[in-house]
Design an enzyme around this catalytic site. Structure first.
Site, PDB file in Angstrom:
ATOM      1  N   LYS A   1      -7.321  16.070   0.387  1.00  0.00           N
ATOM      2  CA  LYS A   1      -6.112  16.714   0.563  1.00  0.00           C
ATOM      3  C   LYS A   1      -4.960  16.318  -0.424  1.00  0.00           C
ATOM      4  O   LYS A   1      -4.296  17.320  -0.766  1.00  0.00           O
ATOM      5  CB  LYS A   1      -5.513  16.555   1.983  1.00  0.00           C
TER       6      LYS A   1
ATOM      7  N   ARG B   1     -10.982   6.034  11.215  1.00  0.00           N
ATOM      8  CA  ARG B   1     -10.138   7.421  10.815  1.00  0.00           C
ATOM      9  C   ARG B   1     -10.872   8.332  10.936  1.00  0.00           C
ATOM     10  O   ARG B   1     -10.271   9.595  11.688  1.00  0.00           O
ATOM     11  CB  ARG B   1      -9.795   7.150   9.494  1.00  0.00           C
TER      12      ARG B   1
HETATM   13  P1  AP5 Z   1      -7.868  12.182  -1.763  1.00  0.00           P
HETATM   14  O1  AP5 Z   1      -7.305  13.394  -2.309  1.00  0.00           O
HETATM   15  O2  AP5 Z   1      -7.093  10.971  -1.731  1.00  0.00           O
HETATM   16  O3  AP5 Z   1      -8.094  12.586  -0.041  1.00  0.00           O
HETATM   17  P2  AP5 Z   1      -7.142  12.780   1.067  1.00  0.00           P
HETATM   18  O4  AP5 Z   1      -8.000  13.733   2.054  1.00  0.00           O
HETATM   19  O5  AP5 Z   1      -5.764  13.037   0.690  1.00  0.00           O
HETATM   20  O6  AP5 Z   1      -7.326  11.317   1.671  1.00  0.00           O
HETATM   21  P3  AP5 Z   1      -6.370  10.613   2.665  1.00  0.00           P
HETATM   22  O7  AP5 Z   1      -7.244   9.128   3.019  1.00  0.00           O
HETATM   23  O8  AP5 Z   1      -5.354  10.107   1.884  1.00  0.00           O
HETATM   24  O9  AP5 Z   1      -6.300  11.246   3.763  1.00  0.00           O
HETATM   25  P4  AP5 Z   1      -5.652  10.780   5.211  1.00  0.00           P
HETATM   26  O10 AP5 Z   1      -5.659  11.886   5.903  1.00  0.00           O
HETATM   27  O11 AP5 Z   1      -6.857   9.840   6.016  1.00  0.00           O
HETATM   28  O12 AP5 Z   1      -4.731   9.691   4.863  1.00  0.00           O
HETATM   29  P5  AP5 Z   1      -3.084   9.771   5.090  1.00  0.00           P
HETATM   30  O13 AP5 Z   1      -2.790   9.003   3.982  1.00  0.00           O
HETATM   31  O14 AP5 Z   1      -2.627  10.978   5.350  1.00  0.00           O
HETATM   32  O15 AP5 Z   1      -9.261  12.193  -2.226  1.00  0.00           O
HETATM   33  C1  AP5 Z   1     -10.085  11.055  -1.722  1.00  0.00           C
HETATM   34  C2  AP5 Z   1     -10.915  10.336  -2.995  1.00  0.00           C
HETATM   35  O16 AP5 Z   1     -11.905  11.437  -3.297  1.00  0.00           O
HETATM   36  C3  AP5 Z   1     -10.080  10.007  -4.321  1.00  0.00           C
HETATM   37  O17 AP5 Z   1     -10.570   9.145  -4.910  1.00  0.00           O
HETATM   38  C4  AP5 Z   1     -10.347  11.430  -4.961  1.00  0.00           C
HETATM   39  O18 AP5 Z   1     -10.153  11.319  -6.555  1.00  0.00           O
HETATM   40  C5  AP5 Z   1     -11.748  11.747  -4.740  1.00  0.00           C
HETATM   41  N1  AP5 Z   1     -11.821  13.361  -4.749  1.00  0.00           N
HETATM   42  C6  AP5 Z   1     -10.932  14.151  -4.156  1.00  0.00           C
HETATM   43  N2  AP5 Z   1     -11.434  15.479  -4.240  1.00  0.00           N
HETATM   44  C7  AP5 Z   1     -12.737  15.264  -4.787  1.00  0.00           C
HETATM   45  C8  AP5 Z   1     -13.791  16.213  -5.164  1.00  0.00           C
HETATM   46  N3  AP5 Z   1     -13.721  17.533  -4.711  1.00  0.00           N
HETATM   47  N4  AP5 Z   1     -15.041  15.783  -5.576  1.00  0.00           N
HETATM   48  C9  AP5 Z   1     -15.233  14.295  -5.527  1.00  0.00           C
HETATM   49  N5  AP5 Z   1     -14.198  13.389  -5.295  1.00  0.00           N
HETATM   50  C10 AP5 Z   1     -13.061  13.796  -5.100  1.00  0.00           C
HETATM   51  O19 AP5 Z   1      -2.791   8.906   6.292  1.00  0.00           O
HETATM   52  C11 AP5 Z   1      -2.909   7.300   6.166  1.00  0.00           C
HETATM   53  C12 AP5 Z   1      -2.674   6.731   7.661  1.00  0.00           C
HETATM   54  O20 AP5 Z   1      -1.102   7.157   7.865  1.00  0.00           O
HETATM   55  C13 AP5 Z   1      -3.162   7.345   8.959  1.00  0.00           C
HETATM   56  O21 AP5 Z   1      -4.534   6.901   8.906  1.00  0.00           O
HETATM   57  C14 AP5 Z   1      -2.287   7.142  10.033  1.00  0.00           C
HETATM   58  O22 AP5 Z   1      -2.114   6.007  10.358  1.00  0.00           O
HETATM   59  C15 AP5 Z   1      -0.788   7.409   9.331  1.00  0.00           C
HETATM   60  N6  AP5 Z   1      -0.514   8.878   9.253  1.00  0.00           N
HETATM   61  C16 AP5 Z   1      -0.283   9.810   8.342  1.00  0.00           C
HETATM   62  N7  AP5 Z   1       0.178  10.927   8.701  1.00  0.00           N
HETATM   63  C17 AP5 Z   1       0.207  10.778   9.876  1.00  0.00           C
HETATM   64  C18 AP5 Z   1       0.631  11.682  10.886  1.00  0.00           C
HETATM   65  N8  AP5 Z   1       0.820  12.956  10.813  1.00  0.00           N
HETATM   66  N9  AP5 Z   1       0.605  11.193  12.199  1.00  0.00           N
HETATM   67  C19 AP5 Z   1       0.071  10.080  12.511  1.00  0.00           C
HETATM   68  N10 AP5 Z   1      -0.031   9.265  11.712  1.00  0.00           N
HETATM   69  C20 AP5 Z   1       0.007   9.402  10.213  1.00  0.00           C
END
Ligand code: AP5
Length: 215
Positions: free
Chosen positions: A13, A171
């Site tokens: 994402k 997660r």
């Molecule tokens: P990346 O693009 O970083 O993936 P992502 O989907 O953004 O992953 P996140 O871990 O950031 O999502 P998340 O939803 O768990 O975490 P968030 O920060 O929102 O890609 C991942 C890896 O894969 C990278 O190394 C990239 O290079 C690689 N990659 C990408 N695309 C690829 C492809 N097509 N092929 C190969 N490799 C690829 O949330 C973290 C924490 O914050 C949550 O657990 C929660 O505690 C809190 N939080 C955040 N938002 C909320 C909310 N709205 N409500 C409640 N708690 C929240």
């Protein structure tokens, strides 16, 4: 255009939101990035959010809703925004709808990026993020040119605390329970577009551009 990105942790994402933001010239808003920055700075918000994030649990709805309410009213969001990691529960999605409708606005599309759990673990275990500008890399799929530092700003790369395998599995469980119902929520509103995330980041982005061109 007002976009929402849905999908499991690590599906890409953040990677795609960065590309969409450049392509459409709209801000990329990640609640995860906002919360991590607050934790790093030790602000009252960060102190509240920290222990939920470390365990891979969701931060309470009222906290993230108030962050987003404020953020989407800033000037740079007038032309639209791409939301990454919000909404994550039906309560959050309803709150978003309400606040947008107060300004005569609405979500135009919810892009749902899919991949299976093993692919996600592979992606998250290799993820590295720039400490300075937040650019995302992967130690196999998207290595920075010198293998160590951010190729955009030279910043140091770090591994996220919540990318340990056990936390990632939690997660994913939380995602299935709390966030997956949003697929149905946006599908009923005819806003959902499914994107196959199990392809290269460029291929995924090409598919997203194709979907956006029809909007
Ligand atoms: P990346 O693009 O970083 O993936 P992502 O989907 O953004 O992953 P996140 O871990 O950031 O999502 P998340 O939803 O768990 O975490 P968030 O920060 O929102 O890609 C991942 C890896 O894969 C990278 O190394 C990239 O290079 C690689 N990659 C990408 N695309 C690829 C492809 N097509 N092929 C190969 N490799 C690829 O949330 C973290 C924490 O914050 C949550 O657990 C929660 O505690 C809190 N939080 C955040 N938002 C909320 C909310 N709205 N409500 C409640 N708690 C929240």
């Amino acid at each position: 255009m007002n976009l929402v990105l849905l999908g499991p942790p690590g599906v890409g994402k953040g990677t795609q939101a960065g590309k969409i933001s450049q392509y459409l010239n709209i801000p990329h808003i990640s609640t995860g990035d906002i919360l991590r920055e607050a934790v790093k700075r030790g602000t009252p918000l960060g102190l509240k959010a920290r222990h939920y994030m470390e365990k891979g649990e969701l931060v309470p709805d009222e906290i993230v809703i108030s962050i987003i309410k404020e953020r989407i009213q800033e000037n740079d969001c007038q032309k639209g925004f791409v939301l990454d990691g919000f909404p994550r529960t039906v309560v959050q999605a309803e709150a978003l709808e309400k606040v947008l409708s107060e300004f005569g606005r609405a979500i135009n599309v919810a892009l749902y990026i899919e991949a299976d759990e093993e692919e996600i673990i592979r992606r998250l275990s290799g993820r590295r993020t720039c400490k300075e500008c937040g650019q995302i890399y992967h130690m196999i799929f998207n290595l920075p040119k010198d293998g160590k530092r951010c190729e955009l700003c030279g910043g140091e790369l770090f591994q996220r605390e919540d990318d340990k395998v056990e936390t990632v599995r939690n997660r994913f469980r939380v995602y299935l329970e709390k966030t997956l119902p949003l697929v149905n929520f946006y599908n009923k509103k005819k806003l959902l577009k499914k994107i196959d995330g199990a392809r290269s980041a460029e291929e995924v982005f090409n598919e997203i551009k194709r979907v956006l061109s029809q909007k």
